[in-house]
Motif scaffolding. Sequence first.
Motif, PDB file in Angstrom:
ATOM      1  N   GLU A  78       0.801  -1.149   0.076  1.00 57.16           N
ATOM      2  CA  GLU A  78      -0.158   0.096  -0.026  1.00 57.16           C
ATOM      3  C   GLU A  78       0.968   1.216   0.033  1.00 57.16           C
ATOM      4  O   GLU A  78       1.232   1.809   1.041  1.00 57.16           O
ATOM      5  CB  GLU A  78      -0.947   0.052   1.288  1.00 57.16           C
ATOM      6  CG  GLU A  78      -2.405   0.744   1.107  1.00 57.16           C
ATOM      7  CD  GLU A  78      -2.272   2.146   0.641  1.00 57.16           C
ATOM      8  OE1 GLU A  78      -2.141   2.615  -0.597  1.00 57.16           O
ATOM      9  OE2 GLU A  78      -1.972   2.928   1.571  1.00 57.16           O
ATOM     10  N   CYS A  79       1.428   1.530  -1.234  1.00 56.20           N
ATOM     11  CA  CYS A  79       2.523   2.317  -1.166  1.00 56.20           C
ATOM     12  C   CYS A  79       2.051   4.055  -1.377  1.00 56.20           C
ATOM     13  O   CYS A  79       3.122   4.749  -1.447  1.00 56.20           O
ATOM     14  CB  CYS A  79       3.518   2.056  -2.512  1.00 56.20           C
ATOM     15  SG  CYS A  79       2.569   1.812  -4.021  1.00 56.20           S
ATOM     16  N   PRO A 136      -1.202   1.767  -5.767  1.00 57.75           N
ATOM     17  CA  PRO A 136      -0.573   0.407  -5.271  1.00 57.75           C
ATOM     18  C   PRO A 136      -0.792  -0.768  -6.164  1.00 57.75           C
ATOM     19  O   PRO A 136      -0.231  -1.963  -6.039  1.00 57.75           O
ATOM     20  CB  PRO A 136      -1.435   0.294  -3.901  1.00 57.75           C
ATOM     21  CG  PRO A 136      -1.708   1.958  -3.575  1.00 57.75           C
ATOM     22  CD  PRO A 136      -1.963   2.395  -4.870  1.00 57.75           C
TER      23      PRO A 136
END
Length: 536
Positions: free
Chosen positions: A427-428, A500
């Motif tokens: 979950e960038c 993400p």
Amino acid sequence: MDEQLFVKPNVVIEPLIDHWYAWSHLVSPATAAMNIKGRHLKIMNSYIQAPQIHAAAVKNPKMKGGPFMDLEGQKIDEVKKLRDFTLENRSDMIELADAINELDAMLKDNANGYSLDPLYEKVPDILKGYVELTYDLNNNPSFRFFESLMYRSKFYDEKSQSIALWITDNDERPFCLSTPRVDDKDVLHLDIPFNSDGIDQLSKMKRNAGSYEDIKKKLGVKSDDEEFFRSLFTKEKPLPYEKYKGDKIRMRYFGHASILIETPETSILIDPIISYYGYQTDVSRYSDVDLPDEIDYVLITHNHQDHILLETLLPLRHKIKNLVIPRSNNGFLQDPSLRLMFKHIGFNNIIEIEEMQKIQFDDCTITGIPFVGEHSDLNIQAKICFHVETGGNTMLFVADSCNIESKLYEHIWKEIGNVDVFFLGMECDGAPLTWLYGPLLSEELSRDKDGSRRLAGSNFERGKALVNIFNPKEVYVYAMGQEPWLEFISSIKYTPESNPIVASNKLIDYCKNENLIAERLFGEKELLYEKTLQNT
């Protein structure tokens, strides 16, 4: 006659604190005070003043997870009642929050590198004896709580705790950090503390029939509520649990970061967030009926509400033999003790694990691995990844850890070597610091600084570097918050264009080009591994 009944499989046992969804920061006294003052009262006052703005905001995907009540602009009187109750009955907590902010400001104004001894006289009265004043090595002042004493003070009140019982038939719920559980004819509130063995007794009845009269008495159900309470039970037996007896290592993905590792002798459950069962759904999933009668080790990676879900953990408490948690930086506001929190809500089987510390049993070794990133650069120690070795197979679960510095993982690789199976959260994007920690801040953070300090995991490049360091045979992207039963906790809803998803697709493609098995997990997944040797 005293009926022997089962709790229906889709009954929710929802823990609440002052009618707000319970999570760890509402249990620990100092963080609870700051959230009451800096989150709950602000949201309630805003809703009372402009309910239609809230109603419009929750329908806007760009505002998802924001400080907006999802009550469709209705139930204003109920929110006023809860606001007034909070002001009257939690005045000690509001005063505590004010005192914490006052203490922080006093230290900034007065601590200039000289001895802090004279400043103890300036500590707000209600905090005297509960805090220690400190400097770091660069003479920056700070303070820490004597947290064990705080739990013994008026600031920890079990009377604020309750459970709500209701039957669910879908995954839809308002975002838990922004919408309290106001009065509802289809929800039964029971004023019992989280450490009550009544919760264990009720939870056991999901699988084993129990005395209806005993549980009714144990939970203090009033006569006016008995008809609704009885509707939560059934004579119908649930599907029997089949204990795993195979000769392989079985791993089952329960959604988000929840993985169950099983052999006939041992069970290990990581970051449990379990979906309720009993209603039609388009997403295939495991549920609590798929969990063992006893869970040897539950492993917790870090103190965020999508990894410590009290709604799952309290009903599982009677099954958990050992609860393994990261050791925290005891006493600091942003990093409350998980050990104290779990102890006070009824867990008495707690093991704290440190970085590179091992837990060994039978043919299994669990090692705590350093966890970096995803905490907005705050000094938080209550976070750890897990390396699990069993039957000659090695698995690394890094949860939301962000590979900020690859040298760290190169050092770790020298200690643990290559791994067979690698689980990575990507979950960038992540929410900004204030989304979760805002109520703890004594000063406003500028928007650009807030946006730069995010609760973000690894992106493609950082994930690729981890794969290249640990040389796994299989790579699984998980902990993405995609499952529909996670949305009320994470507020995440991706599209194919979401960063993400794009980043994790790139990593999966990269791994497949390297002849690795790779997949982004969603819903449920079962993996089986041959036992190749016994650990020594």
